[in-house]
Structures are given as C-alpha cells and as structure tokens.
Scaffold this motif. Sequence first.
Motif, mmCIF file in Angstrom:
data_model
loop_
_atom_site.group_PDB
_atom_site.id
_atom_site.type_symbol
_atom_site.label_atom_id
_atom_site.label_comp_id
_atom_site.label_asym_id
_atom_site.label_seq_id
_atom_site.Cartn_x
_atom_site.Cartn_y
_atom_site.Cartn_z
ATOM 1 N N SER A 131 -26.376 88.399 44.424
ATOM 2 C CA SER A 131 -27.752 88.166 44.927
ATOM 3 C C SER A 131 -27.857 87.474 46.328
ATOM 4 O O SER A 131 -26.964 86.949 46.882
ATOM 5 C CB SER A 131 -28.412 87.530 43.897
ATOM 6 N N SER A 132 -28.993 87.542 46.984
ATOM 7 C CA SER A 132 -29.151 86.733 48.139
ATOM 8 C C SER A 132 -29.823 85.529 47.766
ATOM 9 O O SER A 132 -30.885 85.703 46.955
ATOM 10 C CB SER A 132 -30.046 87.533 49.171
ATOM 11 N N ASN A 133 -29.602 84.414 48.257
ATOM 12 C CA ASN A 133 -30.350 83.327 48.290
ATOM 13 C C ASN A 133 -31.268 82.759 49.170
ATOM 14 O O ASN A 133 -32.254 81.881 49.323
ATOM 15 C CB ASN A 133 -29.218 81.995 47.876
ATOM 16 N N ARG A 134 -31.428 83.571 50.191
ATOM 17 C CA ARG A 134 -32.122 83.289 51.602
ATOM 18 C C ARG A 134 -33.522 82.905 51.437
ATOM 19 O O ARG A 134 -33.920 82.053 51.713
ATOM 20 C CB ARG A 134 -31.888 84.508 52.317
ATOM 21 N N ALA A 135 -34.320 83.965 50.707
ATOM 22 C CA ALA A 135 -35.597 83.857 50.316
ATOM 23 C C ALA A 135 -35.724 82.334 49.581
ATOM 24 O O ALA A 135 -37.024 81.654 49.825
ATOM 25 C CB ALA A 135 -36.102 84.896 49.700
ATOM 26 N N GLN A 136 -34.968 81.919 48.836
ATOM 27 C CA GLN A 136 -35.235 80.828 47.833
ATOM 28 C C GLN A 136 -35.102 79.647 49.190
ATOM 29 O O GLN A 136 -35.841 78.675 48.829
ATOM 30 C CB GLN A 136 -34.038 80.503 47.165
ATOM 31 N N PHE A 137 -34.143 79.668 50.030
ATOM 32 C CA PHE A 137 -34.011 78.574 50.877
ATOM 33 C C PHE A 137 -35.129 78.535 52.131
ATOM 34 O O PHE A 137 -35.271 77.540 52.674
ATOM 35 C CB PHE A 137 -32.648 78.504 51.542
ATOM 36 N N PHE A 138 -35.644 79.672 52.243
ATOM 37 C CA PHE A 138 -36.583 79.672 53.647
ATOM 38 C C PHE A 138 -37.962 80.047 52.989
ATOM 39 O O PHE A 138 -38.804 80.263 54.003
ATOM 40 C CB PHE A 138 -36.096 81.006 54.463
ATOM 41 N N ALA A 139 -38.215 79.877 51.692
ATOM 42 C CA ALA A 139 -39.485 79.992 51.417
ATOM 43 C C ALA A 139 -40.744 78.874 51.882
ATOM 44 O O ALA A 139 -40.099 77.810 51.885
ATOM 45 C CB ALA A 139 -39.546 80.302 49.706
ATOM 46 N N PRO A 140 -41.775 79.149 51.833
ATOM 47 C CA PRO A 140 -42.771 78.011 52.227
ATOM 48 C C PRO A 140 -42.756 76.901 50.847
ATOM 49 O O PRO A 140 -42.223 77.384 49.544
ATOM 50 C CB PRO A 140 -44.184 78.775 51.954
ATOM 51 N N ARG A 141 -43.236 75.938 51.074
ATOM 52 C CA ARG A 141 -43.178 74.937 50.320
ATOM 53 C C ARG A 141 -43.994 75.214 48.957
ATOM 54 O O ARG A 141 -45.104 75.873 48.974
ATOM 55 C CB ARG A 141 -43.664 73.516 50.571
ATOM 56 N N SER A 142 -43.424 74.929 47.798
ATOM 57 C CA SER A 142 -44.026 74.924 46.272
ATOM 58 C C SER A 142 -43.304 76.034 45.624
ATOM 59 O O SER A 142 -43.421 76.430 44.652
ATOM 60 C CB SER A 142 -45.512 75.017 46.326
ATOM 61 N N ILE A 143 -42.844 77.275 46.407
ATOM 62 C CA ILE A 143 -42.243 78.425 45.871
ATOM 63 C C ILE A 143 -40.808 78.673 46.213
ATOM 64 O O ILE A 143 -40.166 79.449 45.786
ATOM 65 C CB ILE A 143 -42.890 79.811 46.219
ATOM 66 N N GLY A 144 -40.215 77.674 46.981
ATOM 67 C CA GLY A 144 -38.902 77.649 47.032
ATOM 68 C C GLY A 144 -38.463 76.384 47.812
ATOM 69 O O GLY A 144 -38.999 75.220 47.603
#
Length: 508
Positions: free
Chosen positions: A287-300
């Motif tokens: 998988s990719s973790n990119r979205a988890q690390f780049f998500a807005p506060r409270s969801i990543g």
Amino acid sequence: MKKIFLITVVFLNLLSLSSCDNELELNNPNTLTTGQYWATESDAQAGINSVYAMFYKDGLWARWIYFRLDLTSDEGFSQSPWIELADWTRFNYINYNFWEGNSVTWRDTYKAIFRCNQVLANVPKIEFKNEDDKKKILAEAKFLRALHYYYAAILWENIPIVLEPSTPNDRPEQKNITEVWAQIEKDLNDAYTDLPTEWAGDQTGRPDKGAAKGMLAKVYMQQRKWTEAKTALEYLITGAGAKYSLVANYRDNFTAENENNSESVFEIQFGDQRKGGTDEGPSAAVSSNRAQFFAPRSIGWSDGQARFWLVDAFKKEKNKDGGLDIRLKYTLFYPDLLADFGDKTYNKTWQWGANEAWFRKGSRDYYRDNEDYYSQVNYRLIRYADILLRYAEVLNETGNTAGAYQYVDMVRARVKIGTLAAAHPEIGNDKTKFLEQLKMERVLELAGESVRWEDLKRWGDLDTQASVDKISLRDPDFKNFVVGKNQRLPIPQVEVDNNPNLSQHPEY
C-alpha cells in the motif's frame, strides 16, 4: 487484472557471505543460496517481481520519498511536531544519518538496485522455453534499475554506480552525475529494445516501450539534452508509441477507480489486501502511506501540507464558463472548497486553518472520511499530460515556440480553459516568457505529483540567489536554502564512513 505484483513475496536473502572462518561458510539449511535458487523460469519471474516489491518500502514510494520530492519543493512544507522530520523539508540538515529524512531512502534505493542486479546477473543462464520472455524480464530489470538511479541522481547527484550483485566487502566508487545520467540512458535504451509495446491485461503495471521513452525524456531533459528529449517524446505523441490520450475526467488520475487508463504511461500499483508493515514478511503491505501522512488534521498524521499560494494560482484564470479551474477542486483541500465548488464530499469536521491547503490527489475522500497506512490508490509516476507539457517545453527550447502552444492547449482544453495565446497574448514567440508561463501550467496540472523538485532543478531556479529569493516569496523555507549546496542532499554519513571510495559532498 490490476495489482499483478501484489501477491508475490520473495525473499532474496541469496547472498553467500565469504569468510576465512570455515564456520561462516556453511550453508543455512533453511534458506537457498544463489547457486540453488536461480534455476527455473519461475525463479526468474519471482526475482523480477521482488524488484517491484521495493515500491512498497517506506524509504521509497510507500512513504518517505514524497517528503523529499513534494515537501522540499515550493509546493509543500511540513509543520510536523516531529521537528527533525520537518527540518528535513526546510533544508536544516543536521544529522546526515537521519533515518526517515535520508538514510532509509538511500538504503531502499540500493536494495532495489541490488535486486535488479541479481536478476541481470542470474537470469541469462536460465533456460527459457521462449527466449523473448527472458529478454522481457531483463528489460524490466534494466528499466527499474534506471528508474531508481534516476531518483537517486535527482536527490544526491554524485553517487556510486553498482552494476553487479553486491557482496559485503564491496566498496563501490563514487561517480560524477554525468556518468550516472549516462548509465541511466544506457539502461533505458537497452530496456526499450526488448520491452513490449504493451502487456496482456493480466500483466498490467509492467513497463512497456512507452514507459522507457517517458523515462528517457525525463533523463534527457534534466541534462538539457533537448534534441534527444524531443525524439523520445515524439515516440509517445506522434510516433509508433502514440497510443495515449487524456482522460475526460481529470480526477480519474488520482483515485482507485479507472486506474491504468489511457493517460497512464507508468504507474505504481498499490493495493490494500494485506495489512502488514514494510518488511519482507508474507503479510507485508503493498500500500501507499502518502495520504495518511499528507491528510488534513483529524483524519491523518498531517506531517505534510501544500503551500497556499497554489490556491491563489488556480484562481487567476477562469474557465470558459466563467467558473474556477476544476483542477483546484481535485488538487487541494482548502477552507473555501465547499463555497467555491459546492463540494459536499468532504467531511466538514476536518480541521484546517484560514490560509491552509492540503494535497488532495490520492486521497480517498470520495468514499471514506479518514486515511490509514493502506491506501490502494495507484501512483501515476508518468502520465500523458506531463508528456504533452514536456514536449511543449522542448519545442520552446529548440526554437519552435509557436509550435509548442498546441500541446499546452490540449491540457488546458481538458478542463475547459481557453487557449494559451488568447489568455496570454503578451507571450508571443518570446522563449523566456513562454517558459515562465509553462512553469505555471505545470503547477496547475501536476501539483503534488512529485515532479516539482526536478522541474526546479532543470529550470536552473535553484542555481542563483536571485531565483531562490523569488521562490522564497511563496515558500519561506527557501530562506534557508544555500545556493550551491541544498540542491542535493548530503550522503548519509554512515555510508561515507564505511566506504573509503565515497566522499561526502564538499559543501556539506
């Protein structure tokens, strides 16, 4: 049909260690030696699949490389409470061995190259029923080796070139960036010869001739070899490989729906069917973790975000209907997203400040309201819109500015933006003015797609204090940038200390 490489896990602990102690020469009965392993076609196929598995390691395209390519550029930055991590996006390099900022990407890059070299050294001696199948595997290995060397050259520049399977006592020599580019060119040209023009559907995700030409264009352009780049790009646009087209829906390039479409030149295949880590175990994630690390506060984790100047850039020019550029909606999260587009797909509890923006490409907000470590959204490493804009750039550089307009217009037309000539008549046939506008066109189309850092380097925008000062007006982190130093990363110091043939970049 998608994700062909995600099921295979291969342990390539095939390196036989040599020592004067007889005890260390004994074979482990629970593992295969290289002599035992490389015997069949299935061994060869598993070997090349293990190279693709390197895309899922945290030093590369699963996680940390985006911090180097996206957040270090003027498109992004970090306000992570992990200060050392954030410092590595704003040119404050103190500990050259910082794992997440430097060392792990170096390690995984050379680990990927090692696996390519294993394939290239051992597969030729395996007997195949069809020799073309062998040639394809070797071509894949050369393409992938070139790809990993390309990004190593972008990041560190003068690096060792390793072309044979490594042994523990190897101390590879450091090569000048010119020699690195030459080796990448050779690998890609060799790969092009034996890669197919396309793969069967159940093999989707492997590079074809078009992918090789796309990478060659990138390599040539970084060296400002405009004529060679033009030839490579013409294969994709007007030549034998002209099978690509822009998809009607811009967002189809950034979700798990309609992947590997007509716009895809090469994309990394991600999946969410395994929930493990980034190790070599049977449950290792793909998988990719990119979205988890780049998500807005409270969801990543929110360790990386976009510069707000991007929002303003999108709003400078309206579409033919008098509305905003639809690419803004699918490129960024920002406070006025709902007001500007009536977009109710995102959760209003997501947290952002008045002048904050976050990368939206690759997010999964179209069907869920949080992120995790297991994003299945493919990463489009090279897509046709990028190819068209690159072709416009090389035409401009080779004296055909008038001919370059149509390729920019193809990209603008997809999102109902008027022609470049009508919007900017002041450009005319002025090469410098055209390039300045093209820089903006690339931002609007490709923001957050890991091309901006190489663009800034290619354009020479990191080469003078005057140009860096201009960048710092939109990205204050560039006030820390030292011309002649920070255009490349320091080599991990542990590598320098352990290899007498490797020298730290003198500016560090």
